[in-house]
Motif scaffolding. Structure first.
Motif, PDB file in Angstrom:
ATOM      1  N   MET A   1      12.821  -2.552 -20.903  1.00 38.89           N
ATOM      2  CA  MET A   1      13.383  -1.559 -20.740  1.00 38.89           C
ATOM      3  C   MET A   1      13.896  -1.076 -22.106  1.00 38.89           C
ATOM      4  SD  MET A   1      16.264   0.152 -18.758  1.00 38.89           S
ATOM      5  CE  MET A   1      15.562  -0.444 -17.304  1.00 38.89           C
ATOM      6  N   PHE A   2      13.766  -1.815 -23.077  1.00 36.00           N
ATOM      7  CA  PHE A   2      13.880  -1.439 -24.599  1.00 36.00           C
ATOM      8  C   PHE A   2      12.755  -1.683 -25.177  1.00 36.00           C
ATOM      9  CE2 PHE A   2      18.269  -2.656 -23.454  1.00 36.00           C
ATOM     10  CZ  PHE A   2      18.900  -1.798 -23.892  1.00 36.00           C
ATOM     11  N   SER A   3      12.036  -1.123 -26.087  1.00 37.09           N
ATOM     12  CA  SER A   3      10.986  -0.608 -26.687  1.00 37.09           C
ATOM     13  C   SER A   3      10.977  -1.109 -28.076  1.00 37.09           C
ATOM     14  CB  SER A   3      10.420   0.735 -26.484  1.00 37.09           C
ATOM     15  OG  SER A   3       9.150   0.753 -27.289  1.00 37.09           O
ATOM     16  N   LEU A   4       9.808  -1.537 -28.431  1.00 34.74           N
ATOM     17  CA  LEU A   4       9.777  -2.232 -29.986  1.00 34.74           C
ATOM     18  C   LEU A   4       9.736  -0.821 -30.806  1.00 34.74           C
ATOM     19  CD1 LEU A   4       7.030  -4.914 -29.497  1.00 34.74           C
ATOM     20  CD2 LEU A   4       9.508  -5.385 -30.132  1.00 34.74           C
ATOM     21  N   PHE A   5       9.413   0.119 -30.118  1.00 33.57           N
ATOM     22  CA  PHE A   5       9.248   1.348 -31.000  1.00 33.57           C
ATOM     23  C   PHE A   5      10.506   2.347 -31.068  1.00 33.57           C
ATOM     24  CE2 PHE A   5       4.879  -0.223 -29.688  1.00 33.57           C
ATOM     25  CZ  PHE A   5       4.547  -0.187 -30.772  1.00 33.57           C
ATOM     26  N   GLU A   6      11.588   2.188 -30.717  1.00 30.05           N
ATOM     27  CA  GLU A   6      12.750   2.814 -30.441  1.00 30.05           C
ATOM     28  C   GLU A   6      13.439   2.750 -31.887  1.00 30.05           C
ATOM     29  OE1 GLU A   6      14.294   2.383 -26.060  1.00 30.05           O
ATOM     30  OE2 GLU A   6      14.800   0.854 -27.248  1.00 30.05           O
ATOM     31  N   SER A   7      13.978   3.835 -31.960  1.00 33.32           N
ATOM     32  CA  SER A   7      14.776   3.957 -33.323  1.00 33.32           C
ATOM     33  C   SER A   7      16.093   3.221 -32.920  1.00 33.32           C
ATOM     34  CB  SER A   7      15.171   5.443 -33.438  1.00 33.32           C
ATOM     35  OG  SER A   7      16.032   5.885 -32.574  1.00 33.32           O
ATOM     36  N   LYS A   8      16.980   2.974 -34.066  1.00 36.39           N
ATOM     37  CA  LYS A   8      18.436   1.917 -33.939  1.00 36.39           C
ATOM     38  C   LYS A   8      19.195   2.959 -33.300  1.00 36.39           C
ATOM     39  CE  LYS A   8      18.361  -0.909 -38.004  1.00 36.39           C
ATOM     40  NZ  LYS A   8      18.984  -1.047 -39.332  1.00 36.39           N
ATOM     41  N   LYS A   9      18.941   4.321 -33.548  1.00 33.06           N
ATOM     42  CA  LYS A   9      19.999   5.176 -32.711  1.00 33.06           C
ATOM     43  C   LYS A   9      19.781   5.119 -31.262  1.00 33.06           C
ATOM     44  CE  LYS A   9      21.363  10.195 -32.998  1.00 33.06           C
ATOM     45  NZ  LYS A   9      20.905  11.370 -33.569  1.00 33.06           N
ATOM     46  N   ASP A  10      18.403   5.302 -30.943  1.00 37.36           N
ATOM     47  CA  ASP A  10      18.243   5.239 -29.312  1.00 37.36           C
ATOM     48  C   ASP A  10      18.683   3.954 -28.877  1.00 37.36           C
ATOM     49  OD1 ASP A  10      16.946   7.874 -29.750  1.00 37.36           O
ATOM     50  OD2 ASP A  10      14.966   6.779 -29.632  1.00 37.36           O
ATOM     51  N   LYS A  11      18.424   2.790 -29.430  1.00 33.41           N
ATOM     52  CA  LYS A  11      18.904   1.197 -28.862  1.00 33.41           C
ATOM     53  C   LYS A  11      20.442   1.456 -28.867  1.00 33.41           C
ATOM     54  CE  LYS A  11      15.111  -1.087 -30.492  1.00 33.41           C
ATOM     55  NZ  LYS A  11      14.431  -2.388 -31.380  1.00 33.41           N
ATOM     56  N   LYS A  12      21.004   2.015 -29.698  1.00 35.44           N
ATOM     57  CA  LYS A  12      22.477   1.942 -29.865  1.00 35.44           C
ATOM     58  C   LYS A  12      23.106   2.873 -28.521  1.00 35.44           C
ATOM     59  CE  LYS A  12      24.939   4.996 -31.882  1.00 35.44           C
ATOM     60  NZ  LYS A  12      25.492   5.927 -32.866  1.00 35.44           N
ATOM     61  N   PHE A  13      22.594   3.791 -28.107  1.00 35.81           N
ATOM     62  CA  PHE A  13      22.561   4.860 -27.294  1.00 35.81           C
ATOM     63  C   PHE A  13      22.525   4.096 -25.814  1.00 35.81           C
ATOM     64  CE2 PHE A  13      22.256   8.744 -29.982  1.00 35.81           C
ATOM     65  CZ  PHE A  13      23.439   8.807 -30.282  1.00 35.81           C
ATOM     66  N   LYS A  14      21.412   3.379 -25.576  1.00 36.16           N
ATOM     67  CA  LYS A  14      20.993   2.401 -24.472  1.00 36.16           C
ATOM     68  C   LYS A  14      21.999   1.628 -24.254  1.00 36.16           C
ATOM     69  CE  LYS A  14      16.192   3.973 -24.178  1.00 36.16           C
ATOM     70  NZ  LYS A  14      14.895   3.399 -24.413  1.00 36.16           N
ATOM     71  N   LYS A  15      22.459   0.608 -25.305  1.00 31.30           N
ATOM     72  CA  LYS A  15      23.448  -0.482 -25.280  1.00 31.30           C
ATOM     73  C   LYS A  15      24.856   0.354 -24.670  1.00 31.30           C
ATOM     74  CE  LYS A  15      21.117  -3.384 -28.512  1.00 31.30           C
ATOM     75  NZ  LYS A  15      21.345  -3.850 -29.876  1.00 31.30           N
ATOM     76  N   HIS A  16      25.146   1.493 -25.330  1.00 33.52           N
ATOM     77  CA  HIS A  16      26.433   2.058 -24.890  1.00 33.52           C
ATOM     78  C   HIS A  16      26.392   2.664 -23.498  1.00 33.52           C
ATOM     79  CE1 HIS A  16      29.868   4.756 -25.848  1.00 33.52           C
ATOM     80  NE2 HIS A  16      29.108   5.580 -24.988  1.00 33.52           N
ATOM     81  N   LEU A  17      25.333   2.797 -23.144  1.00 37.03           N
ATOM     82  CA  LEU A  17      25.030   3.586 -21.562  1.00 37.03           C
ATOM     83  C   LEU A  17      25.201   2.244 -20.808  1.00 37.03           C
ATOM     84  CD1 LEU A  17      25.067   6.482 -20.232  1.00 37.03           C
ATOM     85  CD2 LEU A  17      22.770   5.840 -19.837  1.00 37.03           C
ATOM     86  N   ARG A  18      24.621   1.070 -20.921  1.00 35.71           N
ATOM     87  CA  ARG A  18      24.608  -0.008 -20.398  1.00 35.71           C
ATOM     88  C   ARG A  18      26.153  -0.691 -20.100  1.00 35.71           C
ATOM     89  NH1 ARG A  18      20.339  -3.735 -20.050  1.00 35.71           N
ATOM     90  NH2 ARG A  18      21.728  -5.358 -20.481  1.00 35.71           N
ATOM     91  N   ASN A  19      26.919  -0.432 -20.970  1.00 32.14           N
ATOM     92  CA  ASN A  19      28.169  -0.884 -20.810  1.00 32.14           C
ATOM     93  C   ASN A  19      28.909   0.127 -20.200  1.00 32.14           C
ATOM     94  OD1 ASN A  19      27.780  -3.060 -22.898  1.00 32.14           O
ATOM     95  ND2 ASN A  19      29.057  -1.788 -24.467  1.00 32.14           N
ATOM     96  N   LEU A  20      28.782   1.401 -20.000  1.00 33.93           N
ATOM     97  CA  LEU A  20      29.422   2.545 -19.152  1.00 33.93           C
ATOM     98  C   LEU A  20      28.756   2.027 -17.609  1.00 33.93           C
ATOM     99  CD1 LEU A  20      28.827   5.794 -20.952  1.00 33.93           C
ATOM    100  CD2 LEU A  20      30.833   4.310 -20.650  1.00 33.93           C
TER     101      LEU A  20
END
Length: 142
Positions: A1-20
Protein backbone atom coordinates in the motif's frame (compact mmCIF):
# COMPACT_ATOMS: atom_id res chain seq x y z
CA UNK A 1 0.00 0.00 0.00
CA UNK A 2 2.90 2.36 0.69
CA UNK A 3 5.29 2.95 -2.19
CA UNK A 4 9.01 3.53 -2.17
CA UNK A 5 8.48 6.52 -4.43
CA UNK A 6 6.07 8.44 -2.20
CA UNK A 7 6.95 11.75 -0.67
CA UNK A 8 7.12 12.14 3.10
CA UNK A 9 4.01 14.29 2.86
CA UNK A 10 2.03 11.55 1.07
CA UNK A 11 3.17 8.95 3.60
CA UNK A 12 2.12 11.25 6.45
CA UNK A 13 -1.35 11.72 4.95
CA UNK A 14 -1.78 7.98 4.43
CA UNK A 15 -0.79 7.23 8.02
CA UNK A 16 -3.17 9.93 9.18
CA UNK A 17 -6.00 8.40 7.17
CA UNK A 18 -5.18 4.91 8.51
CA UNK A 19 -5.70 6.25 12.03
CA UNK A 20 -9.07 7.67 10.99
CA UNK A 21 -10.13 4.37 9.42
CA UNK A 22 -9.12 2.55 12.58
CA UNK A 23 -11.20 4.94 14.70
CA UNK A 24 -14.18 4.53 12.42
CA UNK A 25 -13.96 0.75 12.75
CA UNK A 26 -13.28 0.64 16.49
CA UNK A 27 -17.00 0.49 17.32
CA UNK A 28 -17.40 -2.55 15.06
CA UNK A 29 -19.08 -0.83 12.14
CA UNK A 30 -18.29 1.77 9.53
CA UNK A 31 -21.40 3.72 8.63
CA UNK A 32 -21.99 5.79 5.52
CA UNK A 33 -21.38 9.15 7.23
CA UNK A 34 -18.02 7.98 8.59
CA UNK A 35 -17.09 6.48 5.21
CA UNK A 36 -18.00 9.71 3.40
CA UNK A 37 -15.98 11.78 5.86
CA UNK A 38 -12.95 9.50 5.43
CA UNK A 39 -13.22 9.94 1.66
CA UNK A 40 -13.60 13.70 2.03
CA UNK A 41 -10.54 13.95 4.26
CA UNK A 42 -8.49 11.60 2.05
CA UNK A 43 -9.38 13.51 -1.11
CA UNK A 44 -8.58 16.79 0.66
CA UNK A 45 -5.08 15.43 1.24
CA UNK A 46 -4.77 14.45 -2.43
CA UNK A 47 -5.20 10.71 -2.03
CA UNK A 48 -6.87 8.78 -4.84
CA UNK A 49 -10.35 7.42 -4.26
CA UNK A 50 -9.26 3.86 -5.13
CA UNK A 51 -6.55 4.05 -2.45
CA UNK A 52 -9.03 5.31 0.13
CA UNK A 53 -11.45 2.50 -0.75
CA UNK A 54 -8.68 -0.11 -0.41
CA UNK A 55 -7.64 1.32 2.93
CA UNK A 56 -11.19 1.22 4.23
CA UNK A 57 -11.71 -2.36 3.08
CA UNK A 58 -8.60 -3.78 4.69
CA UNK A 59 -8.41 -4.04 8.43
CA UNK A 60 -5.39 -1.87 9.09
CA UNK A 61 -2.56 -2.98 11.27
CA UNK A 62 -2.65 -0.16 13.73
CA UNK A 63 0.84 1.24 13.76
CA UNK A 64 0.55 4.69 15.23
CA UNK A 65 3.25 7.21 14.32
CA UNK A 66 3.62 10.43 16.25
CA UNK A 67 3.17 13.50 14.01
CA UNK A 68 6.22 15.73 13.69
CA UNK A 69 4.73 19.07 14.81
CA UNK A 70 2.16 20.46 17.22
CA UNK A 71 0.13 21.62 14.22
CA UNK A 72 0.02 18.06 12.86
CA UNK A 73 -0.78 16.67 16.32
CA UNK A 74 -3.78 18.97 16.55
CA UNK A 75 -4.89 18.07 13.01
CA UNK A 76 -4.72 14.39 13.91
CA UNK A 77 -6.81 14.68 17.07
CA UNK A 78 -9.20 17.13 15.40
CA UNK A 79 -9.88 14.73 12.52
CA UNK A 80 -10.27 11.80 14.93
CA UNK A 81 -12.80 13.71 17.03
CA UNK A 82 -14.59 14.96 13.90
CA UNK A 83 -14.90 11.38 12.74
CA UNK A 84 -16.10 10.28 16.18
CA UNK A 85 -19.00 12.76 16.17
CA UNK A 86 -19.79 12.45 12.45
CA UNK A 87 -22.46 9.79 12.90
CA UNK A 88 -24.22 11.71 15.66
CA UNK A 89 -23.52 8.99 18.21
CA UNK A 90 -20.45 9.05 20.41
CA UNK A 91 -19.67 5.45 21.23
CA UNK A 92 -17.72 4.85 24.47
CA UNK A 93 -15.07 2.92 22.54
CA UNK A 94 -14.62 5.82 20.13
CA UNK A 95 -14.38 8.32 22.98
CA UNK A 96 -11.86 6.15 24.82
CA UNK A 97 -9.89 5.78 21.61
CA UNK A 98 -9.80 9.56 21.04
CA UNK A 99 -8.65 10.17 24.60
CA UNK A 100 -6.01 7.45 24.27
CA UNK A 101 -4.87 8.85 20.93
CA UNK A 102 -4.60 12.34 22.38
CA UNK A 103 -2.29 10.94 25.05
CA UNK A 104 -0.27 9.06 22.43
CA UNK A 105 -0.02 12.28 20.45
CA UNK A 106 1.76 13.77 23.44
CA UNK A 107 -0.99 15.85 24.99
CA UNK A 108 -0.82 15.87 28.79
CA UNK A 109 -2.93 13.18 30.39
CA UNK A 110 -4.50 15.72 32.73
CA UNK A 111 -6.02 17.69 29.83
CA UNK A 112 -6.90 15.14 27.13
CA UNK A 113 -10.49 14.62 28.24
CA UNK A 114 -11.16 18.36 28.22
CA UNK A 115 -9.35 18.77 24.89
CA UNK A 116 -11.41 16.04 23.23
CA UNK A 117 -14.60 17.52 24.69
CA UNK A 118 -13.73 21.05 23.49
CA UNK A 119 -13.01 19.81 19.97
CA UNK A 120 -16.16 17.67 19.99
CA UNK A 121 -18.33 20.59 21.09
CA UNK A 122 -16.73 22.91 18.54
CA UNK A 123 -17.25 20.45 15.69
CA UNK A 124 -20.82 19.73 16.80
CA UNK A 125 -21.55 23.47 16.97
CA UNK A 126 -20.14 24.03 13.48
CA UNK A 127 -17.17 26.11 14.62
CA UNK A 128 -14.33 26.76 12.21
CA UNK A 129 -11.34 24.44 12.67
CA UNK A 130 -8.92 27.35 13.11
CA UNK A 131 -11.09 28.86 15.85
CA UNK A 132 -11.16 25.50 17.63
CA UNK A 133 -7.38 25.27 17.21
CA UNK A 134 -6.86 28.73 18.73
CA UNK A 135 -9.14 27.95 21.67
CA UNK A 136 -7.34 24.65 22.22
CA UNK A 137 -3.94 26.36 22.09
CA UNK A 138 -5.09 28.93 24.64
CA UNK A 139 -6.40 26.15 26.88
CA UNK A 140 -3.26 24.05 26.53
CA UNK A 141 -0.83 26.88 27.24
CA UNK A 142 -2.55 27.90 30.50
Amino acid sequence: MFSLFESKKDKKFKKHLRNLVFLAKVDGKLNEVERDLIFKIGLKYGLKDYFIAELIEEVPDFDFRLPASDYERFDQIYDLVQLMVSDGVVDDHELDFCVDMAERLGFRKAVVGVLVRKISQGVSNGQNKELIRKEAEAFLTN
